[in-house]
Design an enzyme around this catalytic site. Structure first.
Site, PDB file in Angstrom:
ATOM      1  N   ALA A  37       7.200  28.954   0.701  1.00  0.00           N
ATOM      2  CA  ALA A  37       7.315  28.100  -0.481  1.00  0.00           C
ATOM      3  C   ALA A  37       7.646  28.913  -1.736  1.00  0.00           C
ATOM      4  O   ALA A  37       7.724  30.146  -1.712  1.00  0.00           O
ATOM      5  CB  ALA A  37       6.019  27.309  -0.668  1.00  0.00           C
ATOM      6  N   HIS A  38       7.811  28.182  -2.839  1.00  0.00           N
ATOM      7  CA  HIS A  38       8.263  28.825  -4.075  1.00  0.00           C
ATOM      8  C   HIS A  38       7.245  29.829  -4.619  1.00  0.00           C
ATOM      9  O   HIS A  38       6.045  29.659  -4.500  1.00  0.00           O
ATOM     10  CB  HIS A  38       8.642  27.792  -5.138  1.00  0.00           C
ATOM     11  CG  HIS A  38       7.571  26.828  -5.515  1.00  0.00           C
ATOM     12  ND1 HIS A  38       7.787  25.783  -6.375  1.00  0.00           N
ATOM     13  CD2 HIS A  38       6.266  26.725  -5.162  1.00  0.00           C
ATOM     14  CE1 HIS A  38       6.675  25.098  -6.543  1.00  0.00           C
ATOM     15  NE2 HIS A  38       5.740  25.652  -5.821  1.00  0.00           N
ATOM     16  N   ASN A  39       7.806  30.905  -5.178  1.00  0.00           N
ATOM     17  CA  ASN A  39       7.038  31.963  -5.846  1.00  0.00           C
ATOM     18  C   ASN A  39       6.194  32.826  -4.911  1.00  0.00           C
ATOM     19  O   ASN A  39       5.393  33.642  -5.369  1.00  0.00           O
ATOM     20  CB  ASN A  39       6.131  31.388  -6.943  1.00  0.00           C
ATOM     21  CG  ASN A  39       6.901  30.626  -7.992  1.00  0.00           C
ATOM     22  OD1 ASN A  39       6.893  29.401  -8.004  1.00  0.00           O
ATOM     23  ND2 ASN A  39       7.613  31.339  -8.852  1.00  0.00           N
TER      24      ASN A  39
END
Length: 339
Positions: free
Chosen positions: A238-240
């Site tokens: 997922a993001h980051n």
């Protein structure tokens, strides 16, 4: 078909030849199926008994196993590593692309290096950079201002979104998507409001990514995969998220947003890792692990119930539901004993 003498192969493997170094091998085979022209390996002494019947032209073994071999031998401290290096030397896997196909679309302002190959129907968008020796398979999409490093290979139908950067000597298998939007939304009185994902994905050198894996771009900061990481098939990052160098992640794993995984970690297949936590260096999580909190001490971690017969599992599940009641009863007994 690749062909190499044992002497030449020994030089590549930093191994010692015991026997005829002029013997030619052309393929890798398992010990039970090997025949003349094949090379095999023994890395576990419990399979030593199979050496007597092995028909391979050569076997990669530790020095302690030489006396049990009936054929030529390459002696190494780590025969399994020898197998990996021999497989590389004899690899006949075709390239994802061999030249620049006429059906490929390449934007006029894209930068294409020397010796680049781009397969049929691939799309290279504006200001994308494809460095020297990179191979872009058929049907790949390389978004605006994306960068693909030297000698990196993308198999067919890989999607690399805008501004994503992939380092040198990486390998990405078919169907993988890098840089798609992270799952970012605000809620306005029951209505979901999309948050544009403004970061990107930065991938280091010598990273391998399996088929049908998704790596989301960061919401503000970038999603980062450091160098020498290996990622299996059908994984969601997922993001980051940040993944430290030298880490490995097996198939079906899910890593929620903004989690940081340290260097040289091993994540077993089917694991689920909660968001916004940090896992220190040198952690191993066994298969189907559910990581709900930070891990600040290296070591091996497990969760879940090991396989049981259905009858045993049903009993275990029933007991789990009674834990609170049993705990209350136990405390009552303890209180009586104290009183």
């Amino acid at each position: 078909m690749s062909r190499i003498t044992l002497a030449e192969l020994a030089e590549k493997l930093d191994a010692t030849v015991h026997g005829d170094g002029t013997v030619v091998v052309h393929s890798i085979a398992s010990m039970s199926k090997a025949k003349e022209g094949d090379i095999t390996f023994l890395s576990d002494a419990k399979y030593r008994k199979h050496l007597v019947e092995c028909q391979a032209s050569a076997v990669i073994v530790k020095e302690a196993d030489v006396e049990f071999c009936q054929s030529n031998v390459l002696i190494m401290r780590d025969p399994y590593l020898g197998f990996a290096l021999a497989a590389q030397a004899l690899d006949t896997t075709p390239a994802p692309a061999s030249d620049i196909a006429p059906s490929a679309y390449i934007a006029d302002d894209a930068i294409i290096g020397e010796g680049v190959a781009i397969g049929h129907n691939a799309v290279i968008e504006s200001k994308a950079v494809i460095a020297d020796g990179a191979m872009i398979g058929a049907g790949c999409f390389i978004g605006k201002e994306a960068k693909i490093g030297k000698n990196t290979k993308l198999w067919a139908n890989v999607s690399v979104y805008h501004r994503v950067e992939i380092g040198e000597a990486c390998l990405v298998q078919s169907g993988t998507v890098i840089g798609s939007d992270g799952f970012g939304y605000a809620n306005d009185r029951g209505t979901w409001v999309k948050i544009p994902q403004l970061g990107s994905v930065i991938i280091g050198d010598n990273v391998e990514i399996g088929a049908n894996t998704t790596i989301d771009r960061g919401a503000i900061d970038d999603t980062v995969i450091e160098s020498n990481v290996i990622i299996d098939n059908q994984i969601q990052i997922a993001h980051n998220v940040q993944i430290g160098s030298g880490s490995a992640m097996a198939g079906g794993t899910i890593v929620a947003g903004s989690t940081k995984i340290g260097k040289h970690c091993i994540i077993g297949g089917g694991s689920v890792i909660n968001g916004h936590i940090e896992i220190t260096d040198g952690v191993t999580i066994t298969g189907m692990g559910m990581v709900m909190r930070a891990i600040d001490e290296k070591g091996m971690y497990s969760s879940g119930i090991p396989l049981q017969t259905n009858k045993e599992w049903r009993k275990t599940a029933a007991r789990v539901h009674k834990i609170d009641e049993m705990n209350k009863r136990l405390k009552a007994v303890e209180k009586k004993l104290v009183d």
